[in-house]
Scaffold this motif. Structure first.
Motif, PDB file in Angstrom:
ATOM      1  N   ALA A  11       8.055 -43.100  21.433  1.00  0.00           N
ATOM      2  CA  ALA A  11       6.962 -42.276  21.918  1.00  0.00           C
ATOM      3  C   ALA A  11       5.792 -42.215  20.955  1.00  0.00           C
ATOM      4  N   ASP A  12       6.013 -42.499  19.694  1.00  0.00           N
ATOM      5  CA  ASP A  12       4.993 -42.259  18.673  1.00  0.00           C
ATOM      6  C   ASP A  12       3.832 -43.239  18.816  1.00  0.00           C
ATOM      7  N   LEU A  13       2.610 -42.722  18.966  1.00  0.00           N
ATOM      8  CA  LEU A  13       1.444 -43.575  19.095  1.00  0.00           C
ATOM      9  C   LEU A  13       1.228 -44.442  17.867  1.00  0.00           C
ATOM     10  N   ASP A  14       1.622 -43.939  16.691  1.00  0.00           N
ATOM     11  CA  ASP A  14       1.407 -44.675  15.460  1.00  0.00           C
ATOM     12  C   ASP A  14       2.465 -45.753  15.242  1.00  0.00           C
ATOM     13  N   VAL A  22       3.628 -36.988  17.757  1.00  0.00           N
ATOM     14  CA  VAL A  22       2.205 -36.796  18.057  1.00  0.00           C
ATOM     15  C   VAL A  22       1.391 -37.171  16.827  1.00  0.00           C
ATOM     16  N   PRO A  23       0.464 -38.093  16.947  1.00  0.00           N
ATOM     17  CA  PRO A  23      -0.281 -38.546  15.774  1.00  0.00           C
ATOM     18  C   PRO A  23      -1.152 -37.437  15.193  1.00  0.00           C
ATOM     19  N   GLU A  24      -1.246 -37.442  13.877  1.00  0.00           N
ATOM     20  CA  GLU A  24      -2.040 -36.426  13.188  1.00  0.00           C
ATOM     21  C   GLU A  24      -3.501 -36.474  13.618  1.00  0.00           C
ATOM     22  N   SER A  25      -3.978 -37.638  14.009  1.00  0.00           N
ATOM     23  CA  SER A  25      -5.384 -37.783  14.359  1.00  0.00           C
ATOM     24  C   SER A  25      -5.743 -37.162  15.700  1.00  0.00           C
ATOM     25  N   ALA A  26      -4.764 -36.778  16.506  1.00  0.00           N
ATOM     26  CA  ALA A  26      -5.054 -36.198  17.820  1.00  0.00           C
ATOM     27  C   ALA A  26      -5.768 -34.866  17.654  1.00  0.00           C
ATOM     28  N   ASP A  27      -6.924 -34.716  18.305  1.00  0.00           N
ATOM     29  CA  ASP A  27      -7.641 -33.446  18.220  1.00  0.00           C
ATOM     30  C   ASP A  27      -7.511 -32.626  19.505  1.00  0.00           C
ATOM     31  N   LEU A  28      -6.824 -33.163  20.493  1.00  0.00           N
ATOM     32  CA  LEU A  28      -6.445 -32.431  21.698  1.00  0.00           C
ATOM     33  C   LEU A  28      -5.076 -32.927  22.112  1.00  0.00           C
TER      34      LEU A  28
END
Length: 365
Positions: free
Chosen positions: A5-8, A150-156
């Motif tokens: 699941a991880d985007l990174d 959930v990637p740290e860069s997600a702002d929403l």
């Protein structure tokens, strides 16, 4: 095949083409256009609703239709129900409108939607021109949330709780781990009032930075045709959403319904209904467990269950011929054609459905 699941670490990144899913397909499509007479297991609206007292209350509001809607009383009622100041509440034309407002009002660069879940948040974000990342929860982990995915860069970040269609109820503690400064955390609690006691609810919390909670009154109270929901968020976020909302977005009858559903007697009725749904869900799950061909997502907490079955599309069509409409699963990112979602109904209806399912499985082979 289901990937991490991880985007990174190999998930779907913003800017890449999204796999083809009909994000605008919803359960109501299964029970319209010549589907009269089908038993509706595709739409997650509680059967037998709205109750008579609520219908009468809405009817009484019609005498005020000549005046423009006044949302103040309903807004105050929602705020009082959750122990919040009124500036933290925004009434909307169903929770679905809130997703559109969020997509249009918030200046975010890397929105991420946790799937499988209700598809309107992603659809609204894409319609507003956003590139949307996906975190795909894994069936072999029972679709449980891992905050580190959930990637740290997600702002929403958008996540449902309990999640449609998996019926998974994520612990509030896990969800709050997704919050951080500079990030908006949207938790869709449209089905939370169907969970007895609402143990993992975040509605009413003011200690979680960037938290936006969405609620709907259409499911428990049978008001899908009236369109009424609300947003709970920081005052600045509420004000930003309100600025992109059209004038008088919620009708007078819908406002009357919202106010009535916040009353103590209505909340007690909703709690009783949630307990009944839990018992009826247990009966459905016990029946499904009798079929070797069917696998259910464990620990279902919502008014629906998600099942995996071989040749699910064919099973679904045979069920239609036998009088039952089930929700296809392949329109949800993270699911394929082997999944079906079933709304929880009363025991008598479930027993008839289980008999039809036995016939369908036998016919499909």
């Amino acid at each position: 095949m289901y990937t991490r699941a991880d985007l990174d670490e190999g998930g779907e990144r913003p800017g890449t083409p999204a796999p083809v899913h009909d994000l605008r397909h919803h359960g109501d499509a299964e029970v319209r256009d010549g589907a009269a007479g089908l038993v509706d297991l595709a739409v997650n609206v509680r059967a037998g609703t709205p109750p008579r007292w609520l219908r009468e209350h809405i009817a009484d509001s019609l005498s005020a239709l000549a005046a423009y809607p006044d949302s103040r009383a309903a807004r105050a009622a929602v705020a009082a129900r959750h122990g919040l100041p009124e500036e933290r509440v925004l009434l909307t034309a169903g929770a679905a409108e809130a997703f559109v407002l969020l997509a249009r009002a918030l200046r975010v660069r890397r929105p991420v939607v946790v799937h499988p879940q209700f598809t309107e948040p992603e659809a609204a974000l894409r319609d507003a021109g956003h590139e949307v990342g996906r975190v795909l929860l894994r069936p072999e982990e029972a679709f449980r949330l891992r905050p580190e995915a959930v990637p740290e860069s997600a702002d929403l970040v958008v996540v449902g709780n309990p999640t449609n269609p998996t019926s998974v109820l994520h612990p509030a503690e896990l969800l709050t781990r997704l919050a951080r400064p500079g990030r908006v955390l949207v938790v869709d609690e449209a089905f939370m009032d169907a969970v007895p006691g609402e143990p993992e609810a975040l509605a009413g919390r003011t200690d979680v930075p960037g938290l936006v909670v969405l609620r709907s009154l259409t499911k428990t109270w049978g008001l899908a045709g009236l369109r009424i929901g609300y947003v709970l968020a920081e005052p600045g976020t509420v004000a930003a959403l309100e600025r992109v909302q059209p004038l008088w977005p919620v009708s007078t009858p819908a406002l009357a319904a919202a106010e009535a559903c916040m009353r103590p007697a209505a909340l007690a009725e909703a709690e009783r209904a949630a307990a009944e749904v839990a018992a009826d869900r247990a009966h459905l799950l016990a029946g499904l467990a009798e079929f070797e061909e069917v696998r259910t997502v464990p620990d279902a907490a919502g008014p629906f269950v998600l099942i995996r079955v071989r040749r699910a599309g064919e099973v679904r069509e045979v069920l239609r011929g036998l009088g039952f409409a089930a929700r296809r699963g392949d329109t949800f990112p993270g699911l394929d054609g082997g999944w079906l979602r079933l709304a929880v109904r009363d025991r008598a209806t479930t027993n008839r459905f289980l008999q039809a399912l036995d016939q369908a499985l036998t016919a499909v082979g």
